[in-house]
Design a protein around this motif. Structure first.
Motif, PDB file in Angstrom:
ATOM      1  N   ARG A 116      35.601 -33.929-106.061  1.00  0.00           N
ATOM      2  CA  ARG A 116      36.655 -34.094-105.066  1.00  0.00           C
ATOM      3  C   ARG A 116      37.186 -35.515-105.205  1.00  0.00           C
ATOM      4  O   ARG A 116      36.429 -36.484-105.085  1.00  0.00           O
ATOM      5  N   LEU A 117      38.480 -35.651-105.461  1.00  0.00           N
ATOM      6  CA  LEU A 117      39.061 -36.947-105.747  1.00  0.00           C
ATOM      7  C   LEU A 117      39.219 -37.825-104.511  1.00  0.00           C
ATOM      8  O   LEU A 117      39.225 -39.042-104.623  1.00  0.00           O
ATOM      9  N   SER A 118      39.353 -37.221-103.344  1.00  0.00           N
ATOM     10  CA  SER A 118      39.596 -38.019-102.142  1.00  0.00           C
ATOM     11  C   SER A 118      38.415 -38.935-101.820  1.00  0.00           C
ATOM     12  O   SER A 118      38.601 -40.088-101.448  1.00  0.00           O
ATOM     13  N   ASP A 119      37.196 -38.445-101.945  1.00  0.00           N
ATOM     14  CA  ASP A 119      36.037 -39.293-101.627  1.00  0.00           C
ATOM     15  C   ASP A 119      35.044 -39.409-102.787  1.00  0.00           C
ATOM     16  O   ASP A 119      34.016 -40.076-102.668  1.00  0.00           O
ATOM     17  N   GLY A 120      35.316 -38.761-103.918  1.00  0.00           N
ATOM     18  CA  GLY A 120      34.449 -38.868-105.086  1.00  0.00           C
ATOM     19  C   GLY A 120      33.184 -38.031-104.974  1.00  0.00           C
ATOM     20  O   GLY A 120      32.239 -38.262-105.737  1.00  0.00           O
ATOM     21  N   ALA A 121      33.159 -37.059-104.071  1.00  0.00           N
ATOM     22  CA  ALA A 121      31.958 -36.235-103.880  1.00  0.00           C
ATOM     23  C   ALA A 121      31.890 -35.149-104.950  1.00  0.00           C
ATOM     24  O   ALA A 121      32.913 -34.634-105.401  1.00  0.00           O
ATOM     25  N   ILE A 122      30.668 -34.808-105.372  1.00  0.00           N
ATOM     26  CA  ILE A 122      30.427 -33.743-106.340  1.00  0.00           C
ATOM     27  C   ILE A 122      30.111 -32.474-105.566  1.00  0.00           C
ATOM     28  O   ILE A 122      29.195 -32.451-104.761  1.00  0.00           O
TER      29      ILE A 122
END
Length: 191
Positions: A116-122
């Motif tokens: 997820r690009l918004s928060d960098g979560a996998i």
């Protein structure tokens, strides 16, 4: 009515006659020659106009044949363009891309992982895919694509989506071409 001409007769006889004065000609004048320059100019002008008309006629005829030749060439190029568009559509199809990916050793991961690009979560399991894929692009269950059935794969030029590549003979190539189009309906090539 016959009385009127009788009354005019004496009046006409009394009128004096006028004769043109005559004089002797001292020297005979030369007769004028026709102007040859004017005649030649008119003749050359007419010949120039006729030559210009013939030249324009030849140029128009040549242009007509050139337009016909270019129209035929445009038809052939349009046909080749359509063939190339079909080849591009086949090579960008999911079936061909999946077959090339499989030939490169890529496998389909059963549990994909996303970033997820918004928060960098996998998002997902985060585990790498195994060495064997559960879906095979070259298997019998895959949807066939007639546009790329005989197109070689990227890594192995001898293999296609159908299996091994068969070499086409020259007679197969000539029979596969459409008949030539010549200003009208297509006609088959005969002997």
């Amino acid at each position: 009515m016959s009385a009127a001409p009788d009354t005019l007769q004496p009046l006409i006889a009394e009128l004096p006659r006028r004769e043109p004065p005559l004089r002797p000609v001292e020297q005979v004048g030369r007769r004028r020659r026709p102007r040859v320059a004017y005649a030649l100019t008119a003749l050359l002008g007419a010949l120039a106009i006729a030559a210009a008309q013939m030249g324009l006629s030849v140029a128009t005829t040549e242009t007509t044949y050139r337009v016909s030749e270019l129209t035929q060439q445009q038809r052939e190029l349009t046909w080749q363009k359509q063939v190339l568009y079909d080849e591009i559509a086949g090579m960008s199809s999911p079936q061909y891309l999946a077959a090339n990916a499989a030939s490169l050793g890529m496998v389909i991961n059963q549990s994909p992982t996303y970033l997820r690009l918004s928060d960098g979560a996998i998002i997902g399991s985060g585990k790498p895919a195994g060495y064997a894929s559960s879906v095979s692009a070259l298997s019998k269950g895959a949807v066939g694509n007639a546009l790329v059935a005989d197109t070689p794969l990227v890594t192995t030029p001898d293999a296609t989506m159908q299996g091994t590549l068969e070499t086409a003979t020259e007679s197969d190539v000539t029979t596969a071409l459409p008949p030539p189009i010549t200003d009208g309906l297509p006609t088959p090539t005969t002997r």
